[in-house]
Design a protein around this motif. Structure first.
Motif, mmCIF file in Angstrom:
data_model
loop_
_atom_site.group_PDB
_atom_site.id
_atom_site.type_symbol
_atom_site.label_atom_id
_atom_site.label_comp_id
_atom_site.label_asym_id
_atom_site.label_seq_id
_atom_site.Cartn_x
_atom_site.Cartn_y
_atom_site.Cartn_z
ATOM 1 N N HIS A 91 0.817 -1.232 0.000
ATOM 2 C CA HIS A 91 0.000 0.000 0.000
ATOM 3 C C HIS A 91 0.844 1.273 0.000
ATOM 4 O O HIS A 91 0.295 2.367 -0.022
ATOM 5 C CB HIS A 91 -0.928 0.011 1.220
ATOM 6 C CG HIS A 91 -0.195 0.010 2.529
ATOM 7 N ND1 HIS A 91 0.481 -1.096 2.997
ATOM 8 C CD2 HIS A 91 0.004 1.003 3.452
ATOM 9 C CE1 HIS A 91 1.048 -0.797 4.164
ATOM 10 N NE2 HIS A 91 0.776 0.462 4.449
ATOM 11 N N LEU A 92 2.184 1.125 0.015
ATOM 12 C CA LEU A 92 3.063 2.295 0.065
ATOM 13 C C LEU A 92 3.647 2.618 -1.311
ATOM 14 O O LEU A 92 3.725 1.758 -2.189
ATOM 15 C CB LEU A 92 4.217 2.055 1.048
ATOM 16 C CG LEU A 92 3.843 1.816 2.517
ATOM 17 C CD1 LEU A 92 5.101 1.658 3.345
ATOM 18 C CD2 LEU A 92 2.974 2.938 3.070
ATOM 19 N N THR A 93 4.058 3.860 -1.477
ATOM 20 C CA THR A 93 4.792 4.267 -2.678
ATOM 21 C C THR A 93 6.296 4.147 -2.400
ATOM 22 O O THR A 93 6.717 3.968 -1.248
ATOM 23 C CB THR A 93 4.483 5.731 -3.044
ATOM 24 O OG1 THR A 93 4.978 6.581 -1.998
ATOM 25 C CG2 THR A 93 2.984 5.945 -3.206
ATOM 26 N N GLN A 96 7.386 6.702 0.083
ATOM 27 C CA GLN A 96 7.044 6.322 1.464
ATOM 28 C C GLN A 96 7.941 5.191 1.960
ATOM 29 O O GLN A 96 8.371 5.181 3.117
ATOM 30 C CB GLN A 96 5.570 5.910 1.527
ATOM 31 C CG GLN A 96 4.602 7.066 1.313
ATOM 32 C CD GLN A 96 3.171 6.608 1.094
ATOM 33 O OE1 GLN A 96 2.917 5.563 0.490
ATOM 34 N NE2 GLN A 96 2.214 7.396 1.583
ATOM 35 N N LYS A 126 3.819 5.925 -7.276
ATOM 36 C CA LYS A 126 2.826 4.886 -7.566
ATOM 37 C C LYS A 126 2.866 3.822 -6.480
ATOM 38 O O LYS A 126 3.949 3.429 -6.033
ATOM 39 C CB LYS A 126 3.155 4.255 -8.928
ATOM 40 C CG LYS A 126 2.098 3.328 -9.491
ATOM 41 C CD LYS A 126 2.530 2.894 -10.899
ATOM 42 C CE LYS A 126 1.479 2.016 -11.544
ATOM 43 N NZ LYS A 126 1.868 1.632 -12.920
ATOM 44 N N LYS A 127 1.697 3.375 -6.009
ATOM 45 C CA LYS A 127 1.675 2.352 -4.962
ATOM 46 C C LYS A 127 2.248 1.038 -5.497
ATOM 47 O O LYS A 127 2.034 0.669 -6.659
ATOM 48 C CB LYS A 127 0.248 2.139 -4.449
ATOM 49 C CG LYS A 127 -0.253 3.292 -3.593
ATOM 50 C CD LYS A 127 -1.550 2.950 -2.922
ATOM 51 C CE LYS A 127 -1.981 4.100 -2.002
ATOM 52 N NZ LYS A 127 -3.247 3.789 -1.287
#
Length: 283
Positions: A91-93, A96, A126-127
């Protein structure tokens, strides 16, 4: 040359099924060890046993000279791991993830991470769950190469990549070893990748090591000979690695073509041909 990883006689069974049988090999510093075998041969079980993700029945595993990896937090940070299935927070880019790993790893190298991300053409906003398999593998390798690891354990890290991306990734792995004198244990079904960068070869079949040798020695000294039964009885048994009964003749893999009898013609062999020969032959 010191060994970053030493595996000695590790065995593992699940119920009545033995999946590893006295597996023994090393990953020396400055080496790339190509770990070759069919699906189900025991490669992933070896990796998981080395990393302490599953228990072994017997044998020893030493990483940087120490057993019981889980007791040495600093040593764990010096290992970069990439599995066939990505294990990064989906769920992270990338932006992140960089912040997360900056806190997680004391030796996190943000500059190198972003260098690799840009080199691999990965989108930073982008995730991760929107990435293709190839993009996910490149990201996993970028992470593994960005916390100053000494040992990389890579399970099918080039899977899902196009030839150009594979070439780029292999160049990064070679650069890592040459600059850091680190070591890599690399499994791959793509034999051209193994042949391109490996310094050592380990071939496993049904949980048992069939070959553990320096790649250059294999390419220089190993060969296949097609001989009849009488020639087989005269062949130096010390150089016979494996043989196949082809009906009217025997096809034999030998470890030193210089020790063949006069009149026997040796055929040079590629890593892929040798791998297939070993996994389909009698010992």
């Amino acid at each position: 040359m010191s060994n970053l990883l030493e595996i000695r006689n590790i065995s593992k069974s699940f119920g009545n099924k033995t999946v590893l049988k006295d597996v023994t090999f090393n990953v020396p510093s400055g080496s790339i060890v190509g770990f070759i075998g069919d699906n189900g041969a025991g490669k992933s079980t070896t990796f998981k046993t080395v990393l302490g993700l599953i228990s072994k029945d017997r044998g020893t595993v030493k990483i940087f000279g120490k057993e019981n990896l889980n007791k040495h937090a600093k040593s764990k940070e010096e290992i970069g791991v990439v599995f066939d299935a990505m294990n990064l927070p989906a769920h992270l880019t990338i932006k992140q993830l960089n912040k997360v790993f900056g806190k997680l790893f004391g030796s996190w190298d943000q500059d190198n991470f972003y260098r690799l991300v840009n080199s691999f053409s990965l989108p930073i906003d982008k995730k991760v769950n929107k990435f293709s398999r190839g993009m996910s593998m490149k990201l996993s390798v970028a992470v593994a190469l960005s916390h100053n690891a000494k040992l990389l354990i890579l399970d099918e890290a080039t899977g899902g990549l196009d030839p150009s991306s594979r070439e780029e990734l292999l160049d990064e792995l070679k650069s890592f070893v040459s600059k850091s004198n680190g070591g890599i244990l690399l499994s791959s079904h793509i034999m051209s990748d193994v042949e391109k960068i490996a310094s050592h070869l380990v071939i496993i079949k049904d949980g048992e090591i069939l070959l553990n040798e320096e790649k250059n020695k294999v390419l220089e000294s190993y060969a296949i000979v097609d001989i009849d039964e009488e020639q087989l009885t005269l062949l130096n048994k010390d150089i016979v690695v494996a043989k196949r009964d082809c009906g009217s003749y025997f096809s034999v893999l030998v470890s030193d073509k210089q020790k063949l009898l006069n009149g026997i013609t040796a055929k040079t062999i590629s890593i892929e041909e040798m791998s297939v020969f070993l996994t389909r032959s009698e010992k």
